[in-house]
Design a protein around this motif. Structure first.
Motif, mmCIF file in Angstrom:
data_model
loop_
_atom_site.group_PDB
_atom_site.id
_atom_site.type_symbol
_atom_site.label_atom_id
_atom_site.label_comp_id
_atom_site.label_asym_id
_atom_site.label_seq_id
_atom_site.Cartn_x
_atom_site.Cartn_y
_atom_site.Cartn_z
ATOM 1 N N ILE A 118 0.821 -1.220 0.000
ATOM 2 C CA ILE A 118 0.000 0.000 0.000
ATOM 3 C C ILE A 118 0.854 1.268 0.000
ATOM 4 C CG2 ILE A 118 -1.707 1.324 1.305
ATOM 5 C CD1 ILE A 118 -2.984 -1.331 2.112
ATOM 6 N N PRO A 119 1.829 1.428 0.924
ATOM 7 C CA PRO A 119 2.666 2.639 0.840
ATOM 8 C C PRO A 119 3.477 2.712 -0.453
ATOM 9 C CG PRO A 119 3.498 1.131 2.527
ATOM 10 C CD PRO A 119 2.140 0.654 2.134
ATOM 11 N N VAL A 120 3.895 1.553 -0.978
ATOM 12 C CA VAL A 120 4.624 1.549 -2.246
ATOM 13 C C VAL A 120 3.721 2.060 -3.367
ATOM 14 C CG1 VAL A 120 5.751 0.084 -3.977
ATOM 15 C CG2 VAL A 120 6.171 -0.312 -1.542
ATOM 16 N N VAL A 121 2.455 1.641 -3.331
ATOM 17 C CA VAL A 121 1.467 2.085 -4.318
ATOM 18 C C VAL A 121 1.281 3.600 -4.252
ATOM 19 C CG1 VAL A 121 -1.023 2.114 -4.723
ATOM 20 C CG2 VAL A 121 0.177 -0.063 -4.574
ATOM 21 N N VAL A 122 1.173 4.120 -3.055
ATOM 22 C CA VAL A 122 0.971 5.569 -2.878
ATOM 23 C C VAL A 122 2.171 6.345 -3.410
ATOM 24 C CG1 VAL A 122 0.689 7.410 -1.180
ATOM 25 C CG2 VAL A 122 -0.572 5.260 -0.904
ATOM 26 N N VAL A 123 3.374 5.891 -3.070
ATOM 27 C CA VAL A 123 4.589 6.551 -3.561
ATOM 28 C C VAL A 123 4.646 6.506 -5.082
ATOM 29 C CG1 VAL A 123 7.111 6.391 -3.648
ATOM 30 C CG2 VAL A 123 5.919 6.130 -1.466
ATOM 31 N N PHE A 124 4.322 5.351 -5.670
ATOM 32 C CA PHE A 124 4.357 5.208 -7.126
ATOM 33 C C PHE A 124 3.364 6.150 -7.795
ATOM 34 C CE2 PHE A 124 3.420 2.484 -11.015
ATOM 35 C CZ PHE A 124 4.565 2.886 -11.679
ATOM 36 N N GLY A 125 2.167 6.270 -7.232
ATOM 37 C CA GLY A 125 1.169 7.173 -7.791
ATOM 38 C C GLY A 125 1.630 8.621 -7.749
ATOM 39 N N LEU A 126 2.192 9.042 -6.618
ATOM 40 C CA LEU A 126 2.684 10.413 -6.487
ATOM 41 C C LEU A 126 3.833 10.674 -7.459
ATOM 42 C CD1 LEU A 126 2.637 10.773 -2.585
ATOM 43 C CD2 LEU A 126 1.012 11.754 -4.226
ATOM 44 N N LEU A 127 4.705 9.684 -7.606
ATOM 45 C CA LEU A 127 5.827 9.833 -8.534
ATOM 46 C C LEU A 127 5.349 9.993 -9.975
ATOM 47 C CD1 LEU A 127 8.362 7.218 -7.100
ATOM 48 C CD2 LEU A 127 8.634 9.707 -7.135
ATOM 49 N N ASN A 128 4.245 9.337 -10.326
ATOM 50 C CA ASN A 128 3.697 9.479 -11.678
ATOM 51 C C ASN A 128 3.249 10.906 -11.943
ATOM 52 O OD1 ASN A 128 3.038 6.939 -13.588
ATOM 53 N ND2 ASN A 128 3.249 6.249 -11.487
ATOM 54 N N ASP A 129 2.599 11.519 -10.969
ATOM 55 C CA ASP A 129 2.164 12.908 -11.146
ATOM 56 C C ASP A 129 3.354 13.863 -11.199
ATOM 57 O OD1 ASP A 129 -0.511 12.339 -11.322
ATOM 58 O OD2 ASP A 129 -0.937 12.693 -9.205
ATOM 59 N N VAL A 130 4.369 13.617 -10.375
ATOM 60 C CA VAL A 130 5.576 14.446 -10.402
ATOM 61 C C VAL A 130 6.274 14.320 -11.757
ATOM 62 C CG1 VAL A 130 7.888 14.747 -9.427
ATOM 63 C CG2 VAL A 130 5.935 14.372 -7.907
#
Length: 234
Positions: free
Chosen positions: A81-93
């Motif tokens: 779950i935290p890995v998923v959140v980080v990956f999603g944020l990185l996509n927007d960045v």
């Protein structure tokens, strides 16, 4: 603790490269990668960013793992779950970083596709090298593969590699159907998507061979085949 920290630094580095590769693919306007095709199509229809939809999709993948595995779903798998959140944020960045990238010719679009494929491939290789928490998509594929083998025995269509191809293909087809119904076109799914599906794996294999001694890679491949074909721990 230092070794674990280094592994997660490597994981975040890999996820960052993957996100940047996806962003270049999107900017090419020739279709994005298979795993991001569905969130991208949905982002064209909803007031949500690609990253937010990536997070939601992967959270669904985690939930599906729990439903499939039930008692065999281990609490440590919630680290996805935290890995998923980080990956999603990185996509927007990443999309913000390449916001000014453009093209004026078809061959330039293919250069952006190629950059995206290389970055995604390198990112996946570093993710594999980190040997930490897998992305939720890979976790779901692994759960499906293990359960199919456990119930029906070892068959080639149930091996991880085969299930992954079926899984990615299903995501792309679903993206195509949604795009055709709601946009009247193939938003996010074009020839670049096919190129990514065919070439990312090759880049991953090449980079892993560069990161590891040949003997180690060959040994890992032998062990992987043995694991795939042996029902002893299923």
């Amino acid at each position: 603790m230092v070794d674990i920290a280094l592994r997660y630094v490597m994981l975040v580095f890999g996820l960052s490269l993957m996100s940047l590769g996806i962003a270049f693919s999107i900017r090419s306007d020739l279709g994005t990668t298979p795993i991001s095709s569905l969130p991208y199509v949905l982002s064209e229809l909803m007031p949500l960013t690609l990253g937010a939809l990536m997070i939601l999709m992967n959270l669904v993948f985690v939930a599906l793992q729990a439903l499939i595995l039930r008692k065999r779903f281990k609490p440590v798998q919630l680290l996805q779950i935290p890995v998923v959140v980080v990956f999603g944020l990185l996509n927007d960045v990443a999309l913000w970083l390449v916001r000014d990238v453009s093209h004026s010719a078809y061959w330039q679009q293919w250069i952006l596709v190629a950059i995206g494929i290389v970055l995604v491939g390198i990112g996946v290789a570093f993710q594999v090298k980190a040997q930490t928490t897998p992305l939720a998509g890979e976790g779901l594929i692994l759960a499906l593969s293990n359960e199919l083998i456990r119930k029906f025995g070892v068959k080639r269509p149930f091996l991880f590699s085969s299930v992954k191809i079926q899984f990615d293909t299903s995501l792309v087809l679903l993206s195509v159907v949604i795009a055709l119904i709601f946009t009247g076109g193939l938003a996010g799914v074009r020839e670049g998507t096919v190129a990514a599906a065919l070439c990312v794996g090759f880049v991953v294999h090449l980079v892993i061979r560069l990161l590891e001694p040949v003997s180690t890679v060959e040994k890992a491949n032998i062990e992987l085949v043995a694991t795939d074909e042996s029902p002893s721990d299923r």
